[in-house]
Enzyme design. Structure first.
Site, PDB file in Angstrom:
ATOM      1  N   GLY A 136       0.748  -1.099  -0.116  1.00 52.21           N
ATOM      2  CA  GLY A 136      -0.267  -0.027  -0.020  1.00 52.21           C
ATOM      3  C   GLY A 136       0.813   1.309   0.011  1.00 52.21           C
ATOM      4  O   GLY A 136       0.482   2.462   0.179  1.00 52.21           O
ATOM      5  N   SER A 138       2.147   3.106  -2.788  1.00 53.61           N
ATOM      6  CA  SER A 138       2.135   3.754  -3.910  1.00 53.61           C
ATOM      7  C   SER A 138       1.882   5.303  -3.628  1.00 53.61           C
ATOM      8  O   SER A 138       1.012   5.717  -2.802  1.00 53.61           O
ATOM      9  CB  SER A 138       0.711   3.381  -4.621  1.00 53.61           C
ATOM     10  OG  SER A 138       0.887   4.176  -5.920  1.00 53.61           O
ATOM     11  N   GLY A 269      -2.201  -8.460 -14.938  1.00 51.68           N
ATOM     12  CA  GLY A 269      -2.392  -9.622 -14.299  1.00 51.68           C
ATOM     13  C   GLY A 269      -1.740  -9.301 -12.854  1.00 51.68           C
ATOM     14  O   GLY A 269      -1.118  -8.144 -12.585  1.00 51.68           O
ATOM     15  N   VAL A 270      -2.115  -9.953 -11.904  1.00 52.82           N
ATOM     16  CA  VAL A 270      -1.783 -10.174 -10.736  1.00 52.82           C
ATOM     17  C   VAL A 270      -0.502 -10.900 -10.396  1.00 52.82           C
ATOM     18  O   VAL A 270      -0.517 -12.062 -10.559  1.00 52.82           O
ATOM     19  CB  VAL A 270      -2.867 -10.572  -9.590  1.00 52.82           C
ATOM     20  CG1 VAL A 270      -2.484 -10.211  -8.187  1.00 52.82           C
ATOM     21  CG2 VAL A 270      -4.162  -9.769  -9.708  1.00 52.82           C
ATOM     22  N   TYR A 455      15.556  13.761  -7.663  1.00 53.71           N
ATOM     23  CA  TYR A 455      14.535  13.407  -6.883  1.00 53.71           C
ATOM     24  C   TYR A 455      14.225  14.860  -5.886  1.00 53.71           C
ATOM     25  O   TYR A 455      15.151  15.063  -5.328  1.00 53.71           O
ATOM     26  CB  TYR A 455      14.866  12.480  -5.761  1.00 53.71           C
ATOM     27  CG  TYR A 455      13.718  11.692  -5.013  1.00 53.71           C
ATOM     28  CD1 TYR A 455      13.070  10.620  -5.177  1.00 53.71           C
ATOM     29  CD2 TYR A 455      13.451  12.392  -3.838  1.00 53.71           C
ATOM     30  CE1 TYR A 455      12.207   9.989  -4.432  1.00 53.71           C
ATOM     31  CE2 TYR A 455      12.280  11.806  -2.992  1.00 53.71           C
ATOM     32  CZ  TYR A 455      11.872  10.816  -3.414  1.00 53.71           C
ATOM     33  OH  TYR A 455      10.746  10.202  -2.591  1.00 53.71           O
TER      34      TYR A 455
END
Length: 547
Positions: A136, A138, A269-270, A455
């Site tokens: 989680g 992202s 796809g997973v 960055y």
């Protein structure tokens, strides 16, 4: 609910308050002087959120429960909130300002790759959208619970896929299930004398399946490579059936479909298993710090290291602003003494360089000689060890900054060496033009023979009246500055998700988008997998639905 699942739920929704140390008073004062008055805020309590009833049809719920067991089809408000979005600044803002929040209709937690395939089959049969959910982490909307025109959406949580399947010490290969986290992979490999060498800032929570799905780059990628360089094989569950790729270290058997699957962000796809290249554990690691004279000079030096094969496993150089912030937030007599020492050495615009060596003594000696000849000031081991100790503190520090009322977010890109200066200047100008008195910092953390990443970290006083629009405008300005004229890639390692989807066509062209759409139709004909990501069509007829 088992103990592991309950821990994941809490950490996915609630900031890790026990780990978010507040900024010291001198740092808060300095920051306020730099970016302006702040408006403190705290996350909303869970009951403040209005969670719509689950829209998962009864028949689909029963079919999913038959596959994974009723205990692993979760439709309570807390479970669903726990998988509602990732960890971007806007995701965290939504947890402080109750309002529109895309919440899955259920969380399904399969126990092995075969169950994942059967879950995908059920969802395809019932036309239910599927959002794969690993750590989680992202920051680009990659796990947003979008329905894509479907009657319901599930979060497919892969945390029970937590096995090290095999280790081939002769070939230096390991097979992991996709839900294994970075620290757990490292621990299990160490028992066999190996390391993966992949350590992004999301390391503590992100999973190997997520690394593969997003083409992750780690802090030591200069030495070990990016994650796609490590992936030797993948296993996926798709609506069209099981898909396995990777039977040899190299192949000329047509286009590299393994590369197509890696980076597909759950849209084709997973990913359920990943075969990765591993390396022997290094006998010793050595981290050290240097100060370089100004940003342009610093960029030239890290380019020389990269192009002469002398980059350390970790090669990270901060610009003048990021270095200044690091010194200002640390404060104290030691910092004051360091400033005086650098001034005496003629360094008026210091840029901090961190090098981390995992072995490679001959290269280290040559690199140090090159740096010394170019006027770099050695600071010894202390800065390198301090960076290493605190390298995962960023997300927790962000919680403290959010509490203070700071708009704090990052974005990243990459380009060739000849365009680094242009890209750096353009993105900084875009962010400064879109925000009031922002502090814009930058570092290079990934170097290549032909170019490097940039960055950026941005701090600004949060607009209490329009906090979402404030960052959305800034991110749009920066993204346009990156994309204009092909200055750089829209994402070096954060992936595309939802946030970067509008800029992908400019990078890969109309033909490239058509190729991706064709692959989507082949693997996922009904369009159930991770709708809205990569800018791919959401619906079966290929037309985008309004979002």
């Amino acid at each position: 609910m088992n103990e592991i699942l309950d821990h994941r739920l809490r950490s996915a929704w609630t900031p890790e308050a026990g780990n978010a140390a507040p900024l010291p008073p001198h740092a808060v004062s300095w920051l306020t002087r730099r970016i302006g008055p702040l408006s403190p805020s705290v996350p909303a309590a869970e009951p403040a959120f209005t969670v719509p009833p689950s829209g998962l049809p009864t028949a689909a719920h029963a079919a999913l429960a038959e596959v994974v067991g009723s205990d692993h089809v979760l439709d309570g408000e807390s479970e669903r909130l726990g998988r509602a979005g990732g960890l971007s600044y806007l995701d965290l803002l939504r947890r402080r300002h109750p309002g529109d929040l895309a919440v899955p209709d259920a969380v399904v937690v399969p126990g092995d790759p075969d169950e994942v395939q059967r879950v995908v089959d059920v969802c395809s049969a019932h036309d239910i959208a599927v959002v794969p959910f690993g750590g989680g982490t992202s920051v680009v909307g990659g796990v947003a619970a979008l329905r894509g025109g479907k009657p319901a959406v599930i979060a497919l949580d892969l945390e029970r896929l937590d096995r090290l399947v095999s280790v081939d010490a002769t070939s230096r290969l390991a097979v992991f299930q996709a839900g294994v986290t970075g620290p757990e992979a490292q621990r299990r490999l160490a028992a066999h004398g190996f390391t993966l060498g992949h350590v992004p800032q999301s390391f503590e929570r992100a999973t190997l399946g997520g690394f593969a799905a997003t083409r992750s780059a780690g802090q030591a990628s200069a030495g070990y490579g990016r994650f796609e360089d490590m992936v030797q094989g993948v296993r996926l569950a798709t609506p069209a059936g099981p898909w396995r790729l990777g039977v040899a270290p190299a192949s000329a058997a047509g286009p590299d479909l393994r590369a197509l699957a890696v980076g597909s962000e759950g849209t084709l796809g997973v990913i359920t298993e990943v075969t990765v290249r591993v390396r022997p554990l290094p006998e010793r690691e050595h981290y050290e710090g240097f100060v370089l004279k100004g940003w342009r000079h610093a960029v030239a030096l890290v380019r020389m290291l990269a192009q002469n094969g002398l980059s350390a496993d970790v090669t990270r150089v901060s610009d003048v602003d990021e270095t200044a912030v690091s010194l200002a937030l640390k404060g104290g007599l030691a910092t004051k003494a360091l400033r005086g020492y650098l001034t005496a050495r003629g360094v008026h615009e210091p840029c901090l360089l961190i090098l981390g060596w995992h072995g490679h003594a001959p290269q280290r000696a040559r690199a140090r000689k090159l740096l010394k000849g170019a006027g770099a000031v050695s600071l010894g081991k202390a800065p390198g060890q301090a960076w290493r100790k605190g390298r995962f503190a960023g997300p927790r520090q962000r919680d403290a900054l959010l509490d203070l009322g700071v708009c704090v977010e990052t974005l990243e890109t990459a380009t060739h060496w000849s365009r680094i200066g242009e890209l750096y200047d353009s993105v900084r100008a875009a962010l400064r033009g879109a925000l009031d008195r922002p502090l814009v910092m930058c570092h290079i953390s990934h170097t290549y023979e032909t170019g490097a990443s940039l960055y950026f970290t941005v701090l600004a006083a949060r607009d209490p009246h329009d906090p979402f629009g404030q960052w959305e405008r800034a991110k749009r300005a920066a993204s346009e500055a990156i994309s204009e004229g092909g200055r750089g890639t829209i994402s070096h390692h954060h992936a595309v998700g939802v946030d970067h989807a509008p800029y992908l066509p400019a990078e890969i062209g109309d033909v490239g988008m058509a190729v991706l759409a064709a692959a989507k139709r082949a693997a996922d004909p009904k369009g159930i997998l991770n709708p809205g990501k990569l800018g791919l069509p959401d619906t079966e007829d290929g037309a985008d639905e309004p979002r």
